[in-house]
Structures are given as structure tokens and as C-alpha cells.
Design an enzyme around this catalytic site. Structure first.
Site, PDB file in Angstrom:
ATOM      1  N   GLU A  36     -12.020  -7.359   3.933  1.00 25.55           N
ATOM      2  CA  GLU A  36     -10.927  -8.290   3.657  1.00 25.55           C
ATOM      3  C   GLU A  36     -11.148  -9.634   4.361  1.00 25.55           C
ATOM      4  O   GLU A  36     -10.739 -10.684   3.868  1.00 25.55           O
ATOM      5  CB  GLU A  36      -9.597  -7.695   4.125  1.00 25.55           C
ATOM      6  CG  GLU A  36      -9.215  -6.397   3.448  1.00 25.55           C
ATOM      7  CD  GLU A  36      -8.088  -5.656   4.155  1.00 25.55           C
ATOM      8  OE1 GLU A  36      -7.519  -4.748   3.542  1.00 25.55           O
ATOM      9  OE2 GLU A  36      -7.793  -5.981   5.328  1.00 25.55           O
ATOM     10  N   ASP A 223      -3.074   0.374  -4.321  1.00 25.26           N
ATOM     11  CA  ASP A 223      -2.784   1.692  -4.880  1.00 25.26           C
ATOM     12  C   ASP A 223      -1.284   1.872  -5.037  1.00 25.26           C
ATOM     13  O   ASP A 223      -0.492   1.246  -4.322  1.00 25.26           O
ATOM     14  CB  ASP A 223      -3.352   2.805  -3.987  1.00 25.26           C
ATOM     15  CG  ASP A 223      -2.858   2.698  -2.549  1.00 25.26           C
ATOM     16  OD1 ASP A 223      -1.882   3.387  -2.200  1.00 25.26           O
ATOM     17  OD2 ASP A 223      -3.439   1.920  -1.764  1.00 25.26           O
TER      18      ASP A 223
END
Length: 265
Positions: A36, A223
Site C-alpha cells: 500500500e 473484501d
């Protein structure tokens, strides 16, 4: 006693020096995972600090540089010294946030990262959220007042103009140290009215609030927690694409901050 004219000058100078009314000059971006962090390091053309400000022996990594007049520090907690995986979770997030504030004295903290989302609350994979508030869902202390302490609800710094300018959703963030969700965690998350869940946000929020540094939370959904796919499988499947969306969103946030005071966010 100072003449009225001098009093007026002193008052005006005092107002001008208030942090809310000074242009933001220094920000700390706390990101748990290397995948990230690195795209943003490259985007902002930051360099790893070879003379670290953190205690000797910790794996925490600081990337620093200037982007459009802003002093930017990206703090990545590094790899676990024993197992070699990203140092995720609330303990490391708290330590890194505390050390970063003490060493760098930022005007603003941005906690950026991926998160699970709840379709029942309108979240979809790839959505970018700005958290309106943060709380814990796995610190259950069923004793009056201690129960509230365990939840640790805190509001994020208010940024109405940022929300108007960027295409970002708003939702409450719930934090715990497990990727999966037990029935007890689920009940707590529902009680927290959370749209997204992560493993760092509320810990960063606790320390930022303790040391009185404004903090905002930019989270990208990897998710769907209340979906049909196993969380770990869906997380890994979507991580690369969602990280790209996260990096784009953080860049837009930083561009918006440039030249503005906290009161203009």
C-alpha cells in the site's frame, strides 16, 4: 497596560498563529502494508530516511520528501523482525503513531489502508471511504463505563469541503486485531454502526486524540465481510487493484490539502 492599538495587533497575531488557521505544512501518512505504501512513495518521490528518527532496532520505515510545498512523511511499520510479514494490527499502529507525532510534530495524520466492507451498509469492493468515526470491536469489557472505554469511540477530524470536492463515501470504521469476524465481533461491529472494518484505524485515532493531532482515515474496500467469499481469499484477490484505487484517492486528498488550513478542510 498596552494601548488599545497594541492589544488589537497582539490579538490578530494570536489568531493568525492558531493551528486551524495556518496553512498545513507537514503531514504524516501511516500505512500498515508495504504494497500500500510503495506506490505513494513513488508518486510523491519520497526517499527512505537513512538517519531514522525512531528508536534503534525497530523495523519502522520513514519515507520523506516535499510534494507541492507539503512536507510528507509516509510511515510504514516495516516487516516483523521474526516472521518477515507486514507489521499489521493495533499494537504496532499505536506505537508508530505515538513515535511519529513525538518526532515529527505533524499538522495532520492520514491513516490510509485497505478495509473490509459491509454490503448491508452499501459498501462495494473498490469503494473509497473517509471514516466519520472510529471504534474498536474486540475490546469487550462488560462493566459499566469500562464497556465504553473498550469501544473507544472517537470522531475523525471533520472535513466537509474535502468530501464535497472528492468522490469519497463516508462511513464509520470499526477496528480489531483479527482479519476474520467472530459472532461476538459481528455483534460489536453492528453496535458500532460500522460500514468498514480494519486492523489499525481506531488505534491511530486513540493516539492522535490523546496527543491532540487531527487525524483522517482513508480506507479502500478489498473484501465484503458479509459476502459469500472467504475474507482472506477475497482480500488477496483484490489487493493489487484496490491498492491502486487507494493510492489515487490519497493523492487526491493530498492535492486538496495543499495550501489549505485545517479550518478549510
Amino acid at each position: 497596560m498596552a494601548p488599545p492599538e497594541e492589544k488589537s495587533i497582539v490579538l490578530e497575531e494570536s489568531v493568525a498563529c492558531e493551528p486551524q488557521n495556518r496553512p498545513i505544512s507537514s503531514i504524516v501518512i501511516i500505512i500498515a502494508m508495504q504494497s500500500e505504501a510503495l506506490p505513494l512513495v513513488n508518486k510523491f518521490q519520497l526517499k527512505e530516511d537513512l538517519d531514522p528518527v525512531f528508536p534503534k532496532g525497530v523495523p519502522w520505515v520513514r519515507y520523506r520528501g516535499t510534494y507541492k510545498g507539503l512536507n510528507i512523511n509516509i510511515i510504514w511499520p516495516g516487516k516483523d523482525t521474526v516472521l518477515g510479514v507486514d507489521s499489521v494490527g493495533t499494537i504496532v499502529a499505536s506505537l508508530v503513531t505515538y513515535a511519529s507525532i513525538q518526532a515529527l510534530q505533524p499538522d495532520l495524520i492520514i491513516n490510509a489502508g485497505t478495509a473490509g466492507g459491509f454490503k448491508a451498509k452499501g459498501a462495494n469492493v473498490g469503494d473509497i471511504f473517509l471514516a466519520s468515526g472510529v471504534a474498536f470491536h474486540d475490546r469487550r469489557i462488560p462493566i459499566p463505563v469500562f464497556d465504553l472505554y473498550g469501544v473507544g469511540l472517537r470522531q475523525a477530524f471533520s472535513t466537509p469541503n474535502l468530501l464535497k470536492a472528492l468522490n469519497i463515501k463516508v462511513g464509520k470504521l470499526s477496528t480489531g486485531d483479527s482479519l476474520d469476524m467472530s459472532p461476538q465481533d459481528e455483534a460489536s461491529i453492528i453496535a458500532n454502526d460500522a460500514t468498514i472494518k480494519d486492523m489499525e484505524g481506531a488505534a491511530v485515532g486513540y493516539v492522535a486524540d490523546l496527543l491532540k493531532v487531527p487525524a483522517i482515515f482513508v480506507k479502500a474496500v478489498t473484501d465484503i465481510v458479509d459476502g459469500e467469499k472467504p475474507t482472506a481469499e477475497e482480500f488477496m484477490q483484490n489487493l493489487a487493484a484496490v491498492t491502486a484505487a487507494l493510492d489515487q484517492a490519497v493523492t487526491e486528498v493530498v492535492d486538496f490539502l495543499n495550501g489549505k488550513c485545517l479550518s478549510e478542510l
